[in-house]
Scaffold this motif. Sequence first.
Motif, PDB file in Angstrom:
ATOM      1  N   ASN A  62     -14.054  14.228 -20.222  1.00 36.36           N
ATOM      2  CA  ASN A  62     -13.105  13.649 -21.112  1.00 36.36           C
ATOM      3  C   ASN A  62     -12.128  14.742 -22.023  1.00 36.36           C
ATOM      4  O   ASN A  62     -11.672  14.654 -23.153  1.00 36.36           O
ATOM      5  CB  ASN A  62     -13.627  12.600 -22.147  1.00 36.36           C
ATOM      6  N   VAL A 122     -12.658  12.865 -16.475  1.00 37.32           N
ATOM      7  CA  VAL A 122     -12.738  11.573 -17.102  1.00 37.32           C
ATOM      8  C   VAL A 122     -14.044  11.139 -16.771  1.00 37.32           C
ATOM      9  O   VAL A 122     -14.438  10.773 -15.347  1.00 37.32           O
ATOM     10  CB  VAL A 122     -11.662  10.738 -16.810  1.00 37.32           C
ATOM     11  N   ASP A 135     -16.553   8.022 -17.783  1.00 36.79           N
ATOM     12  CA  ASP A 135     -16.976   6.882 -18.588  1.00 36.79           C
ATOM     13  C   ASP A 135     -18.144   6.091 -17.801  1.00 36.79           C
ATOM     14  O   ASP A 135     -18.124   4.941 -17.955  1.00 36.79           O
ATOM     15  CB  ASP A 135     -15.679   5.926 -18.840  1.00 36.79           C
ATOM     16  N   GLY A 190      -7.922   9.750 -23.439  1.00 36.50           N
ATOM     17  CA  GLY A 190      -8.357   8.319 -24.237  1.00 36.50           C
ATOM     18  C   GLY A 190      -7.935   7.277 -23.517  1.00 36.50           C
ATOM     19  O   GLY A 190      -7.518   7.319 -22.287  1.00 36.50           O
ATOM     20  N   ASN A 191      -8.007   6.147 -23.797  1.00 37.22           N
ATOM     21  CA  ASN A 191      -7.169   4.819 -23.116  1.00 37.22           C
ATOM     22  C   ASN A 191      -6.504   4.231 -24.325  1.00 37.22           C
ATOM     23  O   ASN A 191      -6.429   4.123 -25.230  1.00 37.22           O
ATOM     24  CB  ASN A 191      -8.312   3.785 -23.055  1.00 37.22           C
ATOM     25  N   GLU A 203      -5.762  -0.616 -20.732  1.00 38.58           N
ATOM     26  CA  GLU A 203      -6.145  -0.250 -19.401  1.00 38.58           C
ATOM     27  C   GLU A 203      -5.871   1.175 -18.780  1.00 38.58           C
ATOM     28  O   GLU A 203      -6.334   1.632 -17.794  1.00 38.58           O
ATOM     29  CB  GLU A 203      -5.906  -1.209 -18.215  1.00 38.58           C
ATOM     30  N   ARG A 204      -4.946   1.801 -19.466  1.00 41.34           N
ATOM     31  CA  ARG A 204      -4.380   3.211 -18.956  1.00 41.34           C
ATOM     32  C   ARG A 204      -5.312   4.172 -19.570  1.00 41.34           C
ATOM     33  O   ARG A 204      -5.602   4.404 -20.768  1.00 41.34           O
ATOM     34  CB  ARG A 204      -2.768   3.292 -19.439  1.00 41.34           C
ATOM     35  N   ILE A 205      -5.627   5.110 -18.790  1.00 42.93           N
ATOM     36  CA  ILE A 205      -6.337   6.470 -19.042  1.00 42.93           C
ATOM     37  C   ILE A 205      -5.202   7.348 -19.313  1.00 42.93           C
ATOM     38  O   ILE A 205      -4.398   7.615 -18.550  1.00 42.93           O
ATOM     39  CB  ILE A 205      -7.050   6.991 -17.934  1.00 42.93           C
ATOM     40  N   HIS A 214       1.734  10.069 -25.411  1.00 39.51           N
ATOM     41  CA  HIS A 214       0.901   9.876 -24.282  1.00 39.51           C
ATOM     42  C   HIS A 214       1.202   9.956 -22.717  1.00 39.51           C
ATOM     43  O   HIS A 214       2.168   9.156 -22.393  1.00 39.51           O
ATOM     44  CB  HIS A 214       0.222   8.209 -24.665  1.00 39.51           C
ATOM     45  N   ASP A 225       0.045   9.124 -19.059  1.00 36.78           N
ATOM     46  CA  ASP A 225      -0.759   8.269 -18.045  1.00 36.78           C
ATOM     47  C   ASP A 225      -1.276   9.119 -17.093  1.00 36.78           C
ATOM     48  O   ASP A 225      -0.457   9.600 -16.263  1.00 36.78           O
ATOM     49  CB  ASP A 225       0.198   7.158 -17.500  1.00 36.78           C
ATOM     50  N   GLN A 243      -2.765   8.612 -14.098  1.00 40.30           N
ATOM     51  CA  GLN A 243      -2.714   8.126 -12.995  1.00 40.30           C
ATOM     52  C   GLN A 243      -1.062   8.222 -12.556  1.00 40.30           C
ATOM     53  O   GLN A 243      -1.053   8.477 -11.249  1.00 40.30           O
ATOM     54  CB  GLN A 243      -3.093   6.763 -12.770  1.00 40.30           C
TER      55      GLN A 243
END
Length: 115
Positions: free
Chosen positions: A22, A39, A41, A67-68, A71-73, A83, A85, A87
């Motif tokens: 993380n 990441v 989890d 973090g999240n 639903e987004r990392i 922030h 994303d 992905q």
Amino acid sequence: MHRDIQTDNWIAVCNLDEIVPNTGVCALLNQQQVAVFHVDDGNPRVFAIDNYDPNSEASVLSRGLVGNLGERIVVASPIYKQHFDLQTGECLEAPEHSVGIYPARIDGGKVWVGL
């Protein structure tokens, strides 16, 4: 920054256990700074985005907080806290300042980034 070993269009950045879960590291790949994130989890994954934060105009994203948001990392830039994303590279607060992404994978205990 980590040295790289190139195989085809993929570069081995480091061993997975060299990146604290993380968090991220910066790798120099073909003269381009790339932020690589581990990441975990319960399901270890890796992501790679440009290290350059266009909001602050500094190469700092690898130092951001992971973090999240729903639903987004995401990674939060350490300067202005926007922030990104992991992905898609989208900057959630300022989509016009989104960053590039790179394919990333774990293979043989190593982190690989595609060019």
